[in-house]
Motif scaffolding. Structure first.
Motif, PDB file in Angstrom:
ATOM      1  N   SER A 245       1.738  17.305  23.254  1.00  0.00           N
ATOM      2  CA  SER A 245       2.808  18.292  23.453  1.00  0.00           C
ATOM      3  C   SER A 245       2.388  19.458  24.343  1.00  0.00           C
ATOM      4  O   SER A 245       3.236  20.239  24.755  1.00  0.00           O
ATOM      5  CB  SER A 245       3.267  18.852  22.107  1.00  0.00           C
ATOM      6  N   HIS A 246       1.103  19.614  24.594  1.00  0.00           N
ATOM      7  CA  HIS A 246       0.667  20.765  25.388  1.00  0.00           C
ATOM      8  C   HIS A 246       1.003  20.557  26.865  1.00  0.00           C
ATOM      9  O   HIS A 246       0.907  19.439  27.376  1.00  0.00           O
ATOM     10  CB  HIS A 246      -0.827  21.012  25.188  1.00  0.00           C
ATOM     11  N   VAL A 247       1.416  21.659  27.514  1.00  0.00           N
ATOM     12  CA  VAL A 247       1.889  21.572  28.908  1.00  0.00           C
ATOM     13  C   VAL A 247       0.727  21.279  29.859  1.00  0.00           C
ATOM     14  O   VAL A 247      -0.265  22.008  29.894  1.00  0.00           O
ATOM     15  CB  VAL A 247       2.571  22.898  29.337  1.00  0.00           C
TER      16      VAL A 247
ATOM     17  N   PRO B  84      -0.038  23.374  13.364  1.00  0.00           N
ATOM     18  CA  PRO B  84       0.354  22.186  14.144  1.00  0.00           C
ATOM     19  C   PRO B  84      -0.516  21.939  15.381  1.00  0.00           C
ATOM     20  O   PRO B  84      -0.216  21.030  16.146  1.00  0.00           O
ATOM     21  CB  PRO B  84       1.795  22.512  14.593  1.00  0.00           C
ATOM     22  N   LEU B  85      -1.589  22.739  15.583  1.00  0.00           N
ATOM     23  CA  LEU B  85      -2.406  22.575  16.792  1.00  0.00           C
ATOM     24  C   LEU B  85      -2.859  21.123  17.014  1.00  0.00           C
ATOM     25  O   LEU B  85      -2.674  20.561  18.095  1.00  0.00           O
ATOM     26  CB  LEU B  85      -3.649  23.468  16.696  1.00  0.00           C
TER      27      LEU B  85
ATOM     28  N   CYS C  81       3.903  25.665  18.730  1.00  0.00           N
ATOM     29  CA  CYS C  81       2.465  25.575  18.941  1.00  0.00           C
ATOM     30  C   CYS C  81       2.163  25.511  20.440  1.00  0.00           C
ATOM     31  O   CYS C  81       1.267  26.209  20.937  1.00  0.00           O
ATOM     32  CB  CYS C  81       1.947  24.341  18.218  1.00  0.00           C
ATOM     33  N   MET C  82       2.938  24.706  21.152  1.00  0.00           N
ATOM     34  CA  MET C  82       2.738  24.564  22.598  1.00  0.00           C
ATOM     35  C   MET C  82       2.893  25.934  23.286  1.00  0.00           C
ATOM     36  O   MET C  82       2.084  26.314  24.133  1.00  0.00           O
ATOM     37  CB  MET C  82       3.759  23.542  23.118  1.00  0.00           C
TER      38      MET C  82
ATOM     39  N   ALA D 178       0.083  18.712  17.648  1.00  0.00           N
ATOM     40  CA  ALA D 178       0.614  18.852  19.016  1.00  0.00           C
ATOM     41  C   ALA D 178      -0.312  18.166  20.015  1.00  0.00           C
ATOM     42  O   ALA D 178       0.145  17.544  20.977  1.00  0.00           O
ATOM     43  CB  ALA D 178       0.769  20.332  19.369  1.00  0.00           C
TER      44      ALA D 178
ATOM     45  N   VAL E   5       1.864  29.147  10.673  1.00  0.00           N
ATOM     46  CA  VAL E   5       2.923  28.344  11.318  1.00  0.00           C
ATOM     47  C   VAL E   5       2.502  27.922  12.730  1.00  0.00           C
ATOM     48  O   VAL E   5       2.740  26.793  13.143  1.00  0.00           O
ATOM     49  CB  VAL E   5       4.262  29.135  11.377  1.00  0.00           C
ATOM     50  N   VAL E   6       1.856  28.831  13.459  1.00  0.00           N
ATOM     51  CA  VAL E   6       1.494  28.478  14.837  1.00  0.00           C
ATOM     52  C   VAL E   6       0.164  27.739  14.942  1.00  0.00           C
ATOM     53  O   VAL E   6      -0.059  27.004  15.899  1.00  0.00           O
ATOM     54  CB  VAL E   6       1.490  29.712  15.774  1.00  0.00           C
TER      55      VAL E   6
ATOM     56  N   ILE F 152       2.725  29.030  21.864  1.00  0.00           N
ATOM     57  CA  ILE F 152       1.740  30.034  21.434  1.00  0.00           C
ATOM     58  C   ILE F 152       0.370  29.772  22.053  1.00  0.00           C
ATOM     59  O   ILE F 152      -0.384  30.707  22.347  1.00  0.00           O
ATOM     60  CB  ILE F 152       1.636  30.091  19.888  1.00  0.00           C
ATOM     61  N   VAL F 153       0.043  28.490  22.265  1.00  0.00           N
ATOM     62  CA  VAL F 153      -1.232  28.180  22.926  1.00  0.00           C
ATOM     63  C   VAL F 153      -1.232  28.775  24.341  1.00  0.00           C
ATOM     64  O   VAL F 153      -2.221  29.379  24.778  1.00  0.00           O
ATOM     65  CB  VAL F 153      -1.477  26.647  22.960  1.00  0.00           C
ATOM     66  N   ILE F 154      -0.097  28.662  25.040  1.00  0.00           N
ATOM     67  CA  ILE F 154      -0.009  29.233  26.399  1.00  0.00           C
ATOM     68  C   ILE F 154      -0.102  30.766  26.316  1.00  0.00           C
ATOM     69  O   ILE F 154      -0.811  31.396  27.092  1.00  0.00           O
ATOM     70  CB  ILE F 154       1.305  28.813  27.104  1.00  0.00           C
TER      71      ILE F 154
END
Lengths: 163, 430
Positions: free
Chosen positions: A70-72, A61-62, B280-281, A65, A57-58, B283-285
């Motif tokens: 979507s990444h901060v 979608p890498l 995802c955002m 995203a 699940v995590v 968990i990446v952090i």
């Protein structure tokens, strides 16, 4: 270039579908476990299964995203830079990310190989769980591919315009 | 020394070259491990850390709570909540702004996302406030500030991540943040009341509603009440784990959405897509923070800082105020969760060494960093409100936000002076 972009989109859409199915499965297993516990027959493997499915699940979608930005990102300083400078900095950023995710793909894959070859089974269910680790490695690989496509898209259109 | 070098490089990567926060932490952590240990050990650690973080049962709580919030969002729970608050409070001066804050608090109680709350309440509440001639500064700021309640009011994703990362009980963190969340909500409403008392033109009274209309509007808050009670009661009694609470909440959100015919297939699919993206955002952090934290631990920097700070000839209270000040400033320039995860390995040992309760620290941190979501230069909630209504300049939103800052400061001071505000309820969690 257009073909690469489309392949990237299709692959990420496919991974999102699988990720979505896994998410719904997590809800079903959790609720099923609660219900069966109330009935006096708890599913002992539920925690382990949720952990394995949660990994998909995590990770699946890498790439999606990344495609949807979507990444901060902290752009408070960099957005004040001229476009040219910013483009070079983003290139460095993408190259670093490509490097890291290539390593992650390789190392997670290697870890899956080790588990497969050692014949290790999961603690509760006693099943082979290396396919889940391979799944995470493939998702990291797709993330690397999405980053490479981003990198190419950053530079190739500029070249075409100059021709 | 190597730890400090790592932090400097991390800041450079995040601020100068726009490397996403999670990637930057992972890359610096990996490079640091490569340097401190051996290349082989660093490489092997990447493989095992990525897998073990991704497959951790405790982290599965994150997608499930986000999923519950997204289902509610696409079922229009926010609209019915606002309608209920509007019918009960809309008549009074500033009542629509107060109704907006209450609806934000209610929606936050099941959603947990600042930006989703800001976006949805801007669409729902702003047109109403415009219709009744509310000044843009008050209307936009009440949405921006109200939306930040999602981080404090349980179930909060930031608290979940803090709990997992510092190995604290998520149930205790949720119950610990319930009273502070309620206090801040009331302080916001009080702020609106005072503004409209001093300057009545800021928020004129809305239309009169009869008692029948008021009573008919009550079921609008039904979903929120059911889901909030279900999650919190289960965690309080220890009947199920946080992950199961998220799953049960999602299941009932779907059932309620279907019964009320508010949840469509498109809405269901969209909620899955949004959940996966946000998860995802996050968990990446988290993964980046785990790798970076591993490097910091090996460098022994957090322990050296903890030893140094705890030996300073000042009262721990002074140090705590300094730490909270750092969080308030950092929260205004970068994402709250990102900074929390970057800084926790450094500050957490300091705080525990000084004898502060980890649950109290987690809740206080969320209150302080939440302020960052509305303060310039990176006030994400203010950006969302201004971005969704082009007629309202960002400066106007920030101007209105200033009126609400004393509420945050009062709440933070109350938490510092009376830790029992946080610690009272968690003491009863089983």
């Amino acid at each position: 270039m257009e073909l690469l972009k489309r392949v990237n989109e299709k692959l990420n859409d496919l991974f999102m579908i699988v990720g979505g199915i896994c998410l719904v499965l997590m809800v079903v297993i959790s609720c099923g476990n609660m219900a069966s516990r109330f009935l006096g027959t708890p599913m002992t493997a539920a925690y382990e299964l949720i952990g394995f499915i949660g990994a998909l699940v995590v990770s699946f979608p890498l790439g999606y995203a990344q495609m949807k930005r979507s990444h901060v990102v902290v752009d408070i300083l960099s957005r004040t830079f001229p476009d040219g400078v910013r483009k070079i900095l983003v290139t460095i950023s993408l190259l670093l990310a490509i490097g890291f995710f290539s390593v992650a793909t390789w190392e997670v894959g290697s870890y899956a190989n080790t588990i497969r070859m050692s014949g290790e089974l999961s603690e509760t269910l006693r099943i082979k769980f290396h396919p889940f680790i391979y799944g995470v490695a493939v998702a990291c690989g797709l993330m690397t591919f999405s980053l490479v496509v981003d990198f190419l898209l950053l530079w190739i259109p500029a070249k075409e315009a100059g021709k | 020394m190597i730890g400090i070098t790592g932090i400097i490089i991390l800041i450079f990567l995040m601020f100068l070259i726009e490397l996403p926060v999670g990637f930057a932490m992972a890359i610096v952590g990996f490079a640091g491990l490569w340097y401190v240990l051996t290349p082989e050990a660093a490489l092997a650690l990447i493989g095992t850390e990525v897998w073990s973080t991704f497959s951790k049962y405790g982290l599965s709580v994150i997608p499930l709570f986000i999923f519950m919030g997204q289902i509610c969002f696409y079922s229009g729970v926010n609209k019915s909540l606002y309608n209920t608050a509007y019918k009960w409070m809309g008549r009074t001066r500033g009542g629509l702004a107060m109704a907006t804050i209450m609806a934000c608090a209610g929606f936050s109680a099941i959603c947990g996302s600042n930006t989703a709350t800001a976006a949805t309440m801007t669409a729902v509440a702003l047109p109403e406030m415009k219709k009744y001639n509310y000044k843009a500064a008050l209307s936009s700021a009440s949405i921006a500030c109200g939306s930040t309640l999602g981080v404090v009011i349980p179930p909060s994703v930031v608290l979940i991540v803090y709990g997992i990362y510092t190995e604290q009980s998520i149930g205790k963190l949720f119950w610990g943040s319930a009273i502070p969340g309620l206090v801040i909500t009331l302080l916001f409403c009080l702020t609106v009341y005072i503004i409209c008392l001093v300057r009545p033109e800021m928020g004129p009274g809305g239309p009169r509603t009869s008692m029948v209309e008021k009573i008919k509007a009550i079921p609008g808050a039904f979903e929120m009440m059911v889901l909030f009670t279900l999650v919190m009661a289960g965690l309080y009694s220890g009947a199920y784990t946080p992950t199961e609470a998220g799953a049960a909440g999602t299941f009932f959100a779907v059932v309620l959405g279907l019964i009320r015919r508010k949840l469509t297939w498109q809405g269901f699919v969209a909620s899955i897509v949004d959940t996966l993206k946000v998860t995802c955002m996050i968990i990446v952090i988290v993964t980046g923070a785990v790798i970076f934290g591993r490097f910091l631990t090996i460098s022994r920097l957090p322990f050296e800082i903890a030893d140094f700070v705890s030996a300073l000839p000042v009262h721990p209270w002074v140090i705590m105020v300094c730490i909270l000040f750092i969080y308030a400033v950092a929260g205004s320039v970068m994402d709250a969760l990102g900074f929390l995860l970057v800084s926790i390995p450094i500050f957490f040992p300091v705080v525990t060494r000084m004898g502060y309760d980890p649950v109290w620290f987690g809740v206080t941190l969320t209150v302080v960093t939440t302020m960052g979501a509305i303060t310039p230069p990176v006030g994400i909630s203010a950006y969302v409100v201004a971005g969704m209504d082009r007629e309202i300049p960002l400066g106007t939103v920030f101007k209105g936000v200033v009126w609400f800052l004393p509420a945050y400061l009062i709440a933070t001071a109350a938490l510092l002076l009376y830790p029992q505000v946080v610690l009272f309820l968690p003491a009863y969690v089983q």
